[in-house]
Design an enzyme around this catalytic site. Sequence first.
Site, PDB file in Angstrom:
ATOM      1  N   ARG A  60       0.837  -1.204   0.000  1.00 12.47           N
ATOM      2  CA  ARG A  60       0.000   0.000   0.000  1.00 12.47           C
ATOM      3  C   ARG A  60       0.870   1.251   0.000  1.00 12.47           C
ATOM      4  O   ARG A  60       0.557   2.258  -0.640  1.00 12.47           O
ATOM      5  CB  ARG A  60      -0.944   0.016   1.210  1.00 12.47           C
ATOM      6  CG  ARG A  60      -1.666   1.346   1.386  1.00 12.47           C
ATOM      7  CD  ARG A  60      -2.775   1.273   2.426  1.00 12.47           C
ATOM      8  NE  ARG A  60      -2.355   0.688   3.679  1.00 12.47           N
ATOM      9  CZ  ARG A  60      -1.651   1.328   4.630  1.00 12.47           C
ATOM     10  NH1 ARG A  60      -1.268   2.589   4.440  1.00 12.47           N
ATOM     11  NH2 ARG A  60      -1.333   0.722   5.742  1.00 12.47           N
ATOM     12  N   TYR A 112     -16.559  16.251 -16.588  1.00  7.66           N
ATOM     13  CA  TYR A 112     -16.984  14.851 -16.573  1.00  7.66           C
ATOM     14  C   TYR A 112     -17.997  14.612 -15.455  1.00  7.66           C
ATOM     15  O   TYR A 112     -17.848  15.122 -14.342  1.00  7.66           O
ATOM     16  CB  TYR A 112     -15.759  13.948 -16.395  1.00  7.66           C
ATOM     17  CG  TYR A 112     -16.070  12.514 -16.076  1.00  7.66           C
ATOM     18  CD1 TYR A 112     -16.856  11.749 -16.932  1.00  7.66           C
ATOM     19  CD2 TYR A 112     -15.592  11.918 -14.911  1.00  7.66           C
ATOM     20  CE1 TYR A 112     -17.162  10.430 -16.631  1.00  7.66           C
ATOM     21  CE2 TYR A 112     -15.872  10.598 -14.613  1.00  7.66           C
ATOM     22  CZ  TYR A 112     -16.667   9.860 -15.470  1.00  7.66           C
ATOM     23  OH  TYR A 112     -16.968   8.559 -15.172  1.00  7.66           O
ATOM     24  N   ASP A 184      -7.587  17.850 -15.577  1.00  6.89           N
ATOM     25  CA  ASP A 184      -7.848  16.516 -16.103  1.00  6.89           C
ATOM     26  C   ASP A 184      -7.343  16.470 -17.541  1.00  6.89           C
ATOM     27  O   ASP A 184      -7.900  17.117 -18.432  1.00  6.89           O
ATOM     28  CB  ASP A 184      -9.349  16.224 -16.039  1.00  6.89           C
ATOM     29  CG  ASP A 184      -9.684  14.786 -16.401  1.00  6.89           C
ATOM     30  OD1 ASP A 184      -8.925  14.184 -17.189  1.00  6.89           O
ATOM     31  OD2 ASP A 184     -10.715  14.273 -15.927  1.00  6.89           O
ATOM     32  N   LYS A 209      -8.306   5.113 -20.052  1.00  7.19           N
ATOM     33  CA  LYS A 209      -8.625   5.550 -21.408  1.00  7.19           C
ATOM     34  C   LYS A 209      -7.396   5.450 -22.323  1.00  7.19           C
ATOM     35  O   LYS A 209      -6.896   4.368 -22.558  1.00  7.19           O
ATOM     36  CB  LYS A 209      -9.193   6.970 -21.345  1.00  7.19           C
ATOM     37  CG  LYS A 209     -10.261   7.196 -20.273  1.00  7.19           C
ATOM     38  CD  LYS A 209     -11.454   6.289 -20.425  1.00  7.19           C
ATOM     39  CE  LYS A 209     -12.668   6.711 -19.585  1.00  7.19           C
ATOM     40  NZ  LYS A 209     -12.483   6.706 -18.140  1.00  7.19           N
TER      41      LYS A 209
END
Length: 392
Positions: A60, A112, A184, A209
């Site tokens: 982690r 978005y 973004d 993406k």
Amino acid sequence: MSHSPSDKEKRKAHGKFATRLIHFGAEIDEATGASSVPLYQASTFHQADLEANQEYDYTRSGNPTRQALEDYIALLEGGTRGFAFASGMAAISSALMLLSQGDHVICTEDVYGGTYRLLTTIMNRMGVESTFVDMTNIAEVRAALRSNTRAVFIETPSNPTLRITDIGEIAAFAKEHDLLTMLDNTFMTPYHQRPIELGIDIVLHSATKFLGGHSDVLAGLAVVANDGLGRRMKQIQNGMGNVLGIQDSWLLIRGMKTLQARMEMSEKSARRLAQWLTEQPDIDVVYYPGLPNHPGREIHEKQSLGYGAVVSFDVGSGEKAKKLLSKVKIPLVAVSLGAVESILSYPAMMSHAAMPKEVRLLRGITDGLVRYSVGLEDIEDIIEDLEQALRG
């Protein structure tokens, strides 16, 4: 004693973008010479000496495979440190966790849908307020400034109407008022657009993406502009634990190596598709920054090296949009974009379903709007398929 650079140091950051995609510093395993980053499929690491400062102790907090990816995206974006998260929204929410109760953020109005939902249903409960503005109009941005404003969140080109924000102008405004800037960069990727070089503090990606590029990995990335932000983001990433898994980190590294080749071919086809759509009587409006009549084209060309592979267009009504979606044969009809296969999406019921209809319509996201992410199929086949779907 003089420092002798390791093979990794000697390989890193040489050449132009296409070369850096392949030769990013961790492409050859130093221990074995393997031509791929090893998968360190381990949750924990043996501590040989409790008094020694060991780089890795628990996955982690850090893992060599994920670290290779994080260094990779930092190199491509020109930032000081990268972070890999379990999804694009995990990256965005982690960046917004830099804010505190009582803070205010100015955000792109046609952002978005997932970002809109995060800000209006979760961050607001945490005491973080948001104002959504037309980020293409600096006067609106300035008018939204409050005494408690702490950040500006930018999406350019915006999703799905592809409006263009002047990155340098907003960054200058933010610096004038000591505001944190987040951008973004999913649609453009660092191949076309590097916001940190234009003054942005944090760059974010849904790496699911274009960076991944194959519809087989869910991932988010963030890159920061300075070490101070890097320390704060690391604290959030470690504290929240929303890290990217090791298998997905490896898949993303593999996908990113072909980014330039994929983007170039998809963009070439997208430009052809956008032009063809403008000539069709069935189409009300076409959104693509590469079109001569796009209002943001000049600004986009100033800050980006290409126009991207996403074309949005309005067929006039929800009924016509659904008919089109039912008749196309080549693209996936799906949520997402940026893959080797073309993907046709319906924002009103997919990416922006979380946005109230009245808000969505005010932002130009109509019931007739569809979004085409152009893949690697032959463009003539794509056009022929769309033509039969529109006429059928």
